[in-house]
Design an enzyme around this catalytic site. Structure first.
Site, mmCIF file in Angstrom:
data_model
loop_
_atom_site.group_PDB
_atom_site.id
_atom_site.type_symbol
_atom_site.label_atom_id
_atom_site.label_comp_id
_atom_site.label_asym_id
_atom_site.label_seq_id
_atom_site.Cartn_x
_atom_site.Cartn_y
_atom_site.Cartn_z
ATOM 1 N N GLU A 91 53.203 6.571 16.100
ATOM 2 C CA GLU A 91 52.579 5.815 15.016
ATOM 3 C C GLU A 91 53.603 4.905 14.323
ATOM 4 O OE1 GLU A 91 50.850 10.089 14.758
ATOM 5 O OE2 GLU A 91 52.596 9.074 15.608
ATOM 6 N N ARG B 177 61.641 13.686 40.380
ATOM 7 C CA ARG B 177 62.918 14.395 40.273
ATOM 8 C C ARG B 177 63.814 13.834 39.174
ATOM 9 N NH1 ARG B 177 64.833 15.175 46.617
ATOM 10 N NH2 ARG B 177 63.111 16.539 47.282
ATOM 11 N N LEU C 277 55.694 30.138 49.200
ATOM 12 C CA LEU C 277 56.140 29.966 47.823
ATOM 13 C C LEU C 277 55.024 29.364 46.975
ATOM 14 C CD1 LEU C 277 58.272 30.004 45.618
ATOM 15 C CD2 LEU C 277 59.126 27.814 46.484
ATOM 16 N N ALA C 278 54.307 28.373 47.521
ATOM 17 C CA ALA C 278 53.179 27.785 46.796
ATOM 18 C C ALA C 278 52.126 28.843 46.487
ATOM 19 C CB ALA C 278 52.567 26.642 47.615
ATOM 20 N N GLY C 279 51.839 29.700 47.485
ATOM 21 C CA GLY C 279 50.868 30.762 47.272
ATOM 22 C C GLY C 279 51.325 31.742 46.206
ATOM 23 N N SER C 280 52.610 32.096 46.218
ATOM 24 C CA SER C 280 53.134 33.028 45.215
ATOM 25 C C SER C 280 53.077 32.432 43.820
ATOM 26 C CB SER C 280 54.581 33.402 45.557
ATOM 27 O OG SER C 280 54.637 34.176 46.736
ATOM 28 N N THR D 198 62.331 26.705 53.772
ATOM 29 C CA THR D 198 62.589 25.268 53.651
ATOM 30 C C THR D 198 64.096 24.998 53.598
ATOM 31 O OG1 THR D 198 60.487 24.893 52.497
ATOM 32 C CG2 THR D 198 62.215 23.244 52.188
ATOM 33 N N LEU E 243 67.773 17.889 47.885
ATOM 34 C CA LEU E 243 66.981 18.082 46.664
ATOM 35 C C LEU E 243 67.499 17.244 45.504
ATOM 36 C CD1 LEU E 243 66.390 21.959 46.861
ATOM 37 C CD2 LEU E 243 65.050 20.103 47.869
ATOM 38 N N GLY F 206 54.617 26.989 52.062
ATOM 39 C CA GLY F 206 53.304 27.520 51.783
ATOM 40 C C GLY F 206 53.291 28.884 51.121
#
EC number: 3.5.4.26
Length: 374
Positions: free
Chosen positions: A53, A188, A309-312, A200, A208, A307
């Protein structure tokens, strides 16, 4: 109403320009309008800097615009308390703004409604709830910081049309196109840690880092989730180039191993995490995220694979935002690696459901940004 939405959409776009720099404050945008046109604008640029503002009012002053004939659109209820900066309600009153349109109320229960009520009590017309869901999505990170002890967690997946992130033998380069990869590198720049699984780390030998042309800012921490630690002497981009920016999340037993000691001698950090009882022997990823915020000051993390790790992360309720880059490709191999793995769902009622927040394209790749369905 259409005009209200258009002006609030502009304020939302402005707010996003502060993403990654305002933490632990929320991203906020504001526009001043007169006669159906935007005449001044502003956004919260960084923590400790003036709020949106005030920035919009300063922009008006610089342009010779009198705020007394304007309507102020702001994505978040103006603050009415003294923090690192003075309360915005005072600035609005002193500028003589007669009308304020607010996207969403302040989520802090101790101050919610205070800014709006303060302004109304002094003759300012205040309207609430324009693009309310979109404005709440804008501060989803702030809500996580206010209600938990962990960072805001983004899960990124590059997939084929049939939901695969790699071939059956782990080859993943390249599913998505160059434009999608540039966007990931942009993420990143403001996510302070990039998290990958041990598979990975071993298969891709990643760096990374952010490798955008001309980028000279800080690199994100590299976090590797693995129940087994690597040989410190192995050929590794991460171990050889920036060991002091690596954190391994592993079991408490592994954190006391000889390999852990040798990695620590290189400058690597090894954190032993407790294991959850269900699913059996799964690392408590929330404990790792809390350590990242407490010990390393991380407000955003970017999980990139794989996959399991994504699931966890999803099973443990740690995916605040899902970003999918879907290439117009099909592998058609049922043994290729899926975006999410490690779960047995016996019916469609067991699906994880998401809500679409944003969609678009990066060249030919479909881009989807989603949150868990509430």
């Amino acid at each position: 109403m259409h005009e209200d939405c258009a002006f609030m959409d502009q304020a939302i776009r402005l707010a996003e320009q502060g993403r990654g720099r305002t933490a632990p404050n929320p991203c906020v945008g504001a526009v001043l309008t007169r006669g159906g046109e935007v005449v001044a604008e502003g956004w919260h640029t960084a923590c400790g800097q003036p709020h949106a503002e005030v920035e919009a009012l300063r922009d008006a002053q610089a342009k010779g615009v009198d705020p007394r004939g304007c309507t102020l659109y702001v994505t978040l209820e103006p603050c009415n308390h003294q923090g690192k900066t003075p309360p915005c309600t005072r600035a609005i009153l002193e500028a003589g703004v007669p009308e304020v349109v607010v996207g969403c109320a302040d989520p802090n229960p101790t101050v919610a409604g205070g800014g709006a009520d303060f302004l109304r009590g002094r003759g300012v017309t205040v309207r609430m709830g324009v693009r309310e869901q979109e404005c709440r999505d804008l501060i989803a990170d702030f809500l996580v910081w206010q209600t938990t002890a962990r960072p805001y967690s983004i899960l990124k997946l590059a997939t084929t049309l049939d939901g695969k992130i790699a071939t059956r033998d782990g080859q993943a380069a390249w599913i998505s196109g160059e434009a999608s990869r540039r966007e990931v590198h942009r993420l990143r720049t403001w996510c302070q840690a990039v998290i990958v699984g041990g598979g990975t780390f071993r298969a891709d030998n990643p760096s990374l880092t952010c490798r955008l042309p001309g980028y000279d800012g800080p690199q994100p921490l590299a976090v590797i989730v693995s129940r087994s630690l690597p040989d410190p002497a192995q050929d590794s981009n991460l171990l050889s180039t920036r060991p002091d920016q690596i954190i391994f999340w592993t079991t408490e037993a592994q954190s006391r191993s000889i390999r852990a000691t040798r990695l620590t001698e290189l400058g690597v950090t090894v954190w032993g995490l407790p294991c959850l009882k269900t699913p059996a022997e799964t690392l408590d990823l929330n404990a790792g995220l809390q350590l990242l915020r407490k010990d390393r000051g991380c407000h955003y993390t970017l999980t990139e694979g794989g996959g399991h790790l994504a699931g966890s992360m999803q099973r443990q309720g740690l995916v605040d935002e899902l970003r999918i880059f879907q290439a117009m490709k099909v592998l058609g191999d049922e043994e290729a690696r899926s975006a999410f793995a490690g779960r047995k769902a016996l019916s469609m009622q067991d699906c994880w459901e998401f809500r679409l927040v944003e969609q678009g394209f990066f060249e030919t790749d479909l881009y989807l940004r989603l949150r868990a369905k509430e």
